[in-house]
Design an enzyme around this catalytic site. Structure first.
Site, PDB file in Angstrom:
ATOM      1  N   GLY A  90      -4.516  -8.668   2.862  1.00  0.00           N
ATOM      2  CA  GLY A  90      -5.435  -7.565   2.545  1.00  0.00           C
ATOM      3  C   GLY A  90      -4.797  -6.648   1.531  1.00  0.00           C
ATOM      4  O   GLY A  90      -3.653  -6.856   1.122  1.00  0.00           O
ATOM      5  N   ASP A 125       5.497  -0.391   1.480  1.00  0.00           N
ATOM      6  CA  ASP A 125       5.342   1.058   1.332  1.00  0.00           C
ATOM      7  C   ASP A 125       4.047   1.438   0.617  1.00  0.00           C
ATOM      8  O   ASP A 125       3.797   2.609   0.353  1.00  0.00           O
ATOM      9  CB  ASP A 125       6.543   1.638   0.578  1.00  0.00           C
ATOM     10  CG  ASP A 125       6.724   1.001  -0.796  1.00  0.00           C
ATOM     11  OD1 ASP A 125       5.856   0.199  -1.207  1.00  0.00           O
ATOM     12  OD2 ASP A 125       7.734   1.303  -1.457  1.00  0.00           O
ATOM     13  N   ASP A 252      -4.490 -16.131  -1.888  1.00  0.00           N
ATOM     14  CA  ASP A 252      -4.910 -14.724  -1.882  1.00  0.00           C
ATOM     15  C   ASP A 252      -4.822 -14.120  -3.287  1.00  0.00           C
ATOM     16  O   ASP A 252      -5.287 -13.010  -3.511  1.00  0.00           O
ATOM     17  CB  ASP A 252      -4.065 -13.906  -0.898  1.00  0.00           C
ATOM     18  CG  ASP A 252      -2.576 -14.067  -1.130  1.00  0.00           C
ATOM     19  OD1 ASP A 252      -2.093 -15.211  -1.074  1.00  0.00           O
ATOM     20  OD2 ASP A 252      -1.894 -13.059  -1.403  1.00  0.00           O
TER      21      ASP A 252
HETATM   22  P1  AMP Z   1       1.361  -9.962  -3.839  1.00  0.00           P
HETATM   23  O1  AMP Z   1       2.585 -10.808  -3.744  1.00  0.00           O
HETATM   24  O2  AMP Z   1       1.524  -8.738  -4.694  1.00  0.00           O
HETATM   25  O3  AMP Z   1       0.143 -10.741  -4.218  1.00  0.00           O
HETATM   26  O4  AMP Z   1       1.107  -9.378  -2.388  1.00  0.00           O
HETATM   27  C1  AMP Z   1       0.930 -10.151  -1.215  1.00  0.00           C
HETATM   28  C2  AMP Z   1       0.484  -9.257  -0.086  1.00  0.00           C
HETATM   29  O5  AMP Z   1       1.475  -8.261   0.184  1.00  0.00           O
HETATM   30  C3  AMP Z   1      -0.803  -8.482  -0.358  1.00  0.00           C
HETATM   31  O6  AMP Z   1      -1.496  -8.368   0.853  1.00  0.00           O
HETATM   32  C4  AMP Z   1      -0.302  -7.160  -0.843  1.00  0.00           C
HETATM   33  O7  AMP Z   1      -1.232  -6.134  -0.665  1.00  0.00           O
HETATM   34  C5  AMP Z   1       0.935  -6.949   0.016  1.00  0.00           C
HETATM   35  N1  AMP Z   1       1.934  -6.092  -0.647  1.00  0.00           N
HETATM   36  C6  AMP Z   1       2.710  -6.393  -1.719  1.00  0.00           C
HETATM   37  N2  AMP Z   1       3.516  -5.375  -2.035  1.00  0.00           N
HETATM   38  C7  AMP Z   1       3.273  -4.383  -1.147  1.00  0.00           C
HETATM   39  C8  AMP Z   1       3.769  -3.062  -0.928  1.00  0.00           C
HETATM   40  N3  AMP Z   1       4.733  -2.550  -1.707  1.00  0.00           N
HETATM   41  N4  AMP Z   1       3.257  -2.359   0.091  1.00  0.00           N
HETATM   42  C9  AMP Z   1       2.307  -2.864   0.889  1.00  0.00           C
HETATM   43  N5  AMP Z   1       1.805  -4.089   0.757  1.00  0.00           N
HETATM   44  C10 AMP Z   1       2.254  -4.847  -0.244  1.00  0.00           C
HETATM   45 MG    MG Z   2      -1.686 -10.576  -4.273  1.00  0.00          MG
END
Ligand code: AMP
Ligand code: MG
EC number: 2.7.7.-
Length: 487
Positions: A90, A125, A252
């Protein structure tokens, strides 16, 4: 042209309700400043580019202010990450602020990335750092300028808010635009949590808003899935033809619209390397450059699985079978054009494969090779490019075949050939080291390099006076930069 307070919202996703997203307010950043804005993206919202310079712009896109008609929501989804299913993902650090429609009647999601914690933040965070926000901004706008479907970016807002990664960095937000932020993982979430009613609602939503032409087909959902397969095949063909490595092709991060989405440790190839892995946490090379093609199909199969309540398995399999042939047709078409060819011959595939093998062998710069090939007549161009190859005999054999192939292709002047080739072979791409230089300057408070690089990348096919330094091979330090996933 509109002022900022004149945007018209129509928040269709928010109206789906709490099963699909959660209301969360953005958590503002301290001392917001505009780092960079895209005039072309502003135009999508009919915004006057001058509004980017007003203080309220930085306040809106750093979480200090919100339109009354906006409805910030964190979306819920799940997805397959590196092949394994993650049941609960999410928007962990991004918020869908709302949907805006422009004078042309197009809807654009306004999504603020780095907006703070949400119920989906897990251990994170909720923040994004300046470097990753700049990279996402530059990549979105650069891909779009290359003709590769992508989410867009309106602006980056920097701040003084400390954010901890491997070291202390500064928080930033990037405002992302896309007609939809729905991912493959949205469908997977409702499928694996066994919520058929919501899943049907989601499917209706996507069909009605994003694939309305499929409504006319005898099996609308199947027609929609086929269209998604086709769009993915075309998008990935463009990635491969232009040397773009996404790096984190988890389901995702795959858009239901077939646009490039969620930028992490992406890279454009400098030297051609089919096995290049841009994500240094990807130890197995699951998302290596050449693996993007089969992974595209793997991801579509994961989506197909989630669509089994609506479409028969046989029909899904048949639609999936379209992916590879469509990919190959698009890819070959693009590569022919990159070689300056206007007709198709059976042997063209081999001509491309042989060239890539030679480039791989000698570490030839992928972008500059094609650009230089179009500078002059085939004979002069290959004579000049020959020096870049270790296997001279191999290259000479290829060059002979190429010259013969061009001769069979048709009669055209050198100017026609150059204009046609330069229109598909960029001079400027977002090389990692260029992004790195711009980021280093921005981290010490000078945003001018980010802006200049963005400007150059908006016209990648046009030679720009005084911008030679952006069209060079990387220096040694810039060749294999490790881009961390902790963005
Ligand atoms: P991503 O690798 O950026 O596609 O992120 C994968 C999942 O981790 C997604 O659900 C993001 O919203 C969550 N996510 C990534 N970085 C953060 C962060 N710094 N704080 C909270 N959630 C994160
Ligand atoms: Mg992502």
């Amino acid at each position: 042209m509109k002022a900022l307070d004149e945007l018209t919202f129509d928040n269709r996703f928010a109206r789906l309700g709490d099963a699909f997203s959660t209301h969360v307010l953005p958590d503002p950043l301290d001392e917001p400043r505009l780092v960079v804005a895209s005039d072309a993206a502003m135009a999508l919202l009919d915004l006057d580019p001058a509004v980017a310079q007003t203080p309220v712009f930085a306040e809106l896109f750093s979480g200090h202010k919100l339109w009354e008609a906006a409805e910030p929501r964190a979306m819920v989804y799940s997805g397959h990450q590196f092949g394994g299913y993650s049941p609960q993902l999410g928007d962990g650090r991004g918020l869908l602020l709302g949907e805006v429609y422009n004078a042309a009647g197009e809807h654009w999601d306004l999504h603020l990335k780095g907006a703070g914690m949400t119920p989906y933040s897990r251990m994170g965070d909720g923040r994004a750092v300046l470097r990753s926000s700049i990279r996402e901004f530059l990549a979105s706008e650069a891909l779009h300028a290359l003709g590769i479907p992508s989410s867009r970016a309106l602006c980056v807002i920097g701040s003084s808010t400390p954010v901890w990664r491997e070291k202390q960095e500064r928080g930033a937000m990037v405002l992302r635009l896309a007609p939809s932020h729905i991912r493959f993982g949205h469908f997977e979430y409702f499928y694996y949590t066994k919520k058929p009613e919501q899943q049907a609602e989601l499917a209706e939503h996507v069909l009605n808003l994003h694939y309305p032409e499929c409504r006319e087909q005898p099996e609308p959902y199947l027609a929609m899935f086929r269209e998604i397969v086709e769009r993915n095949a075309e998008m990935i063909a463009k990635w491969q033809a232009y040397g773009f490595c996404h790096g984190v092709m988890n389901t995702d991060n795959m858009s239901i619209l077939g646009i490039t989405f969620d930028f992490g440790p992406f890279a454009f190839l400098d030297d051609f390397d089919a096995h290049f892995i841009c994500n240094h946490s990807d130890h197995e090379g699951r998302y290596s450059f050449s693996n993007q093609v089969p992974i595209g199909q793997w991801n579509l199969s994961a989506l197909a699985q989630a669509l089994t309540p609506f479409i028969s398995v046989d029909a899904l399999k048949e639609a999936l079978g379209l992916y590879l042939p469509l990919y190959q047709a698009h890819y070959l078409d693009l590569m022919r054009r990159r070689l300056g060819l206007t007709t198709a011959e059976e042997e063209d595939q081999k001509l491309v494969e042989r060239l890539l093998a030679l480039m791989q062998n000698s570490g030839v710069d992928y972008t500059l090779f094609f650009r230089r090939l179009g500078d002059e007549s085939p004979a002069l161009a290959v004579a000049r490019l020959r020096d870049d190859f270790v296997d001279r005999a191999g290259f000479d054999a290829w060059a002979d075949q190429y010259k013969a192939r061009v001769a069979r292709d048709g009669e055209y002047s050198e100017e026609q050939r150059r204009a046609r080739m330069h229109a598909v072979n960029p001079l400027y791409i977002l090389r990692n080291y260029l992004a790195q230089n711009a980021i280093a300057a921005a981290e010490s408070g000078d945003d001018s390099e980010v802006r200049r690089l963005h400007e150059v990348l908006t016209k990648p096919f046009e030679e720009q006076v005084g911008m030679e330094q952006y069209a060079q091979r990387p220096p040694d330090w810039g060749k294999h930069l490790e881009i961390s996933c902790s963005s």
